[in-house]
Scaffold this active site. Structure first.
Site, PDB file in Angstrom:
ATOM      1  N   PHE A   1      22.251  29.164  -3.379  1.00 57.03           N
ATOM      2  CA  PHE A   1      22.214  30.534  -2.862  1.00 57.03           C
ATOM      3  C   PHE A   1      21.400  30.517  -1.578  1.00 57.03           C
ATOM      4  CE2 PHE A   1      20.609  34.767  -2.107  1.00 57.03           C
ATOM      5  CZ  PHE A   1      21.774  35.508  -2.195  1.00 57.03           C
TER       6      PHE A   1
ATOM      7  N   ASP B   1      15.687  24.785   2.436  1.00 57.85           N
ATOM      8  CA  ASP B   1      15.654  26.246   2.354  1.00 57.85           C
ATOM      9  C   ASP B   1      14.530  26.633   1.408  1.00 57.85           C
ATOM     10  OD1 ASP B   1      15.971  28.922   1.724  1.00 57.85           O
ATOM     11  OD2 ASP B   1      18.154  28.846   1.615  1.00 57.85           O
TER      12      ASP B   1
ATOM     13  N   LYS C   1      11.310  35.865   3.349  1.00 62.04           N
ATOM     14  CA  LYS C   1      10.707  36.616   2.250  1.00 62.04           C
ATOM     15  C   LYS C   1       9.194  36.767   2.387  1.00 62.04           C
ATOM     16  CE  LYS C   1      14.458  35.959  -1.035  1.00 62.04           C
ATOM     17  NZ  LYS C   1      15.070  37.282  -0.767  1.00 62.04           N
TER      18      LYS C   1
END
Length: 401
Positions: A141, A226, A255
């Site tokens: 994801f 990531d 984030k």
């Protein structure tokens, strides 16, 4: 109707249904706690998918934002501003890298990493134009843009959005043999999550990340990590890659970099890699804006002391010990994760992950499900041990009922 029902009905009527939120309407929050429109308090064990690593309303971050709001919030990258250089310098130092390319969202940063890898492949490695390949892992994801969902194996993320962007090869996560066999002279990068969050907090086998590092170095391929969810303290280290002593060629961050205050993301790498860009070849009006830089600088300063990483490691050990006691007892089939991050597979007989999340909500604990029967636990790193134990007690209550 109640205030909650009214707010939810309005949202359902006037917003696209791209999410399926739990039926709670938050009005305020502080630390690890949120309060709804009717005054009920809930323990937040999701932390905005790690965006809120430092808790709701963190005083240092709010003060940094307020101070910057009084000065300047946006110049665009048409001009320099007085927070930009410090942000890039401090973030590069935190990552032990040389250059930063700031963006806004995680998906934007992944897209930037893809563009960087391709450009590096053509300009530096010498891959023929249009032939660059990037290897990714199944169950990944990385976001939901058109390019990113083109290499997703999740039908919900991918279906009905074709035609899909070519140039990607998918191999099983954790499988070094498959990775080796997929590499060709046209491979420019391997893009993976050191821990797969959306897939259920999947930790790869020991030795996998060092194996990826060795293979990519041997074949002159970029290793892109990531760390949008796993990075910046979540796992008990600044970066999840550190648990296996690995330094990638490129970090993709987001984030928690914005502290849950503003969206901030970045690609961080060496000058040899990010130096492939020339003015006009990539950009973002809001990327690296003064407000974002001010908040992110405070985040970086908080991480430099190491206290949040230590806290995540210490409380994470406690979290996994307690969750481990639930595994094998019939209610929980498996527990995975690292630091203050766990995926808990609930026995299907007890209900879906969504149903367990709803029952926990009734007990004033907020988590979120993924992939059917899995719930994710990722509290703010500032949570107290007492509050964490209270939340775990509520989980035991739900599972035993």
């Amino acid at each position: 109707m109640s205030a909650t029902e009214t707010a939810i009905a309005s949202a359902e009527a006037h917003s696209a249904h791209n999410y399926h939120p739990l039926p709670v309407v938050v009005a305020s929050a502080e630390g690890a706690w949120m309060t709804d429109v009717e005054g009920r308090r809930y323990l937040d064990l999701l932390a905005g998918y790690s965006a809120l690593n430092f808790g709701h309303g963190n005083r240092r971050l709010i003060d940094a934002a307020k101070a910057q709001l009084e000065r300047v919030t946006l110049t665009s990258r048409a001009f320099h501003h007085d927070r930009f250089a410090d942000f890039c310098t401090r973030l590069a130092e935190l990552c032990s890298m040389e250059m930063v390319l700031p963006m806004n969202t995680g998906a934007e940063a992944v897209e930037t990493a893809v563009k960087t890898a391709r450009k590096w492949g053509y300009r530096v490695k010498g891959v023929p134009d249009g032939m660059a390949k990037i290897i990714v892992a199944s169950d990944n994801f990385h976001g939901r843009t058109t390019t990113i969902i083109s290499f997703s194996t999740d039908p919900e993320a991918r279906a009905d959005y074709g035609p899909y962007t070519p140039g990607f090869e998918i191999v099983p996560y954790g499988d070094l043999t498959a990775l080796r066999e997929a590499m060709t002279e046209n491979t420019v990068a391997v893009l993976i999550e050191p821990i797969q969050g959306e897939a259920g907090v999947l930790v790869p086998p020991a030795g996998y990340l060092p194996g990826v590092r060795e293979l990519t170095r041997e074949r002159n391929v970029l290793f892109i990590a990531d760390e949008i969810q796993s990075g910046l303290g979540r796992t008990g280290k600044t970066f999840a890659c550190e648990h296996e002593g690995v330094v990638p060629d490129m970090y993709v961050l987001g984030k928690a970099l914005g502290g849950g205050v503003v969206p901030v993301s970045a690609v961080v790498s060496s000058a040899d890699i990010l130096g492939v860009f020339k003015p006009g070849e990539h950009g973002s009006t809001f990327g690296g804006n003064p407000l974002a830089c001010a908040v992110a600088l405070e985040v970086i300063a908080m991480l430099r002391t190491g206290e949040y990483q230590e806290r995540a490691a210490e409380l994470g050990d406690h979290l996994h010990r307690e969750l481990g006691l639930l595994a094998g007892g019939g209610a929980v089939e498996a527990v995975r994760g690292r630091g203050l991050w766990a995926g808990v597979d609930i026995a299907p007989a007890l209900g879906t992950g969504r149903e367990i999340s709803e029952r926990l909500m009734e007990e004033r604990v907020l988590v979120k499900d993924t992939h059917g029967s899995t719930i994710r636990i990722a509290p703010p790193l500032v949570i107290s041990k007492e509050d964490l134990d209270w939340g775990l007690d509520r989980l035991r209550t739900v599972l035993s009922s």
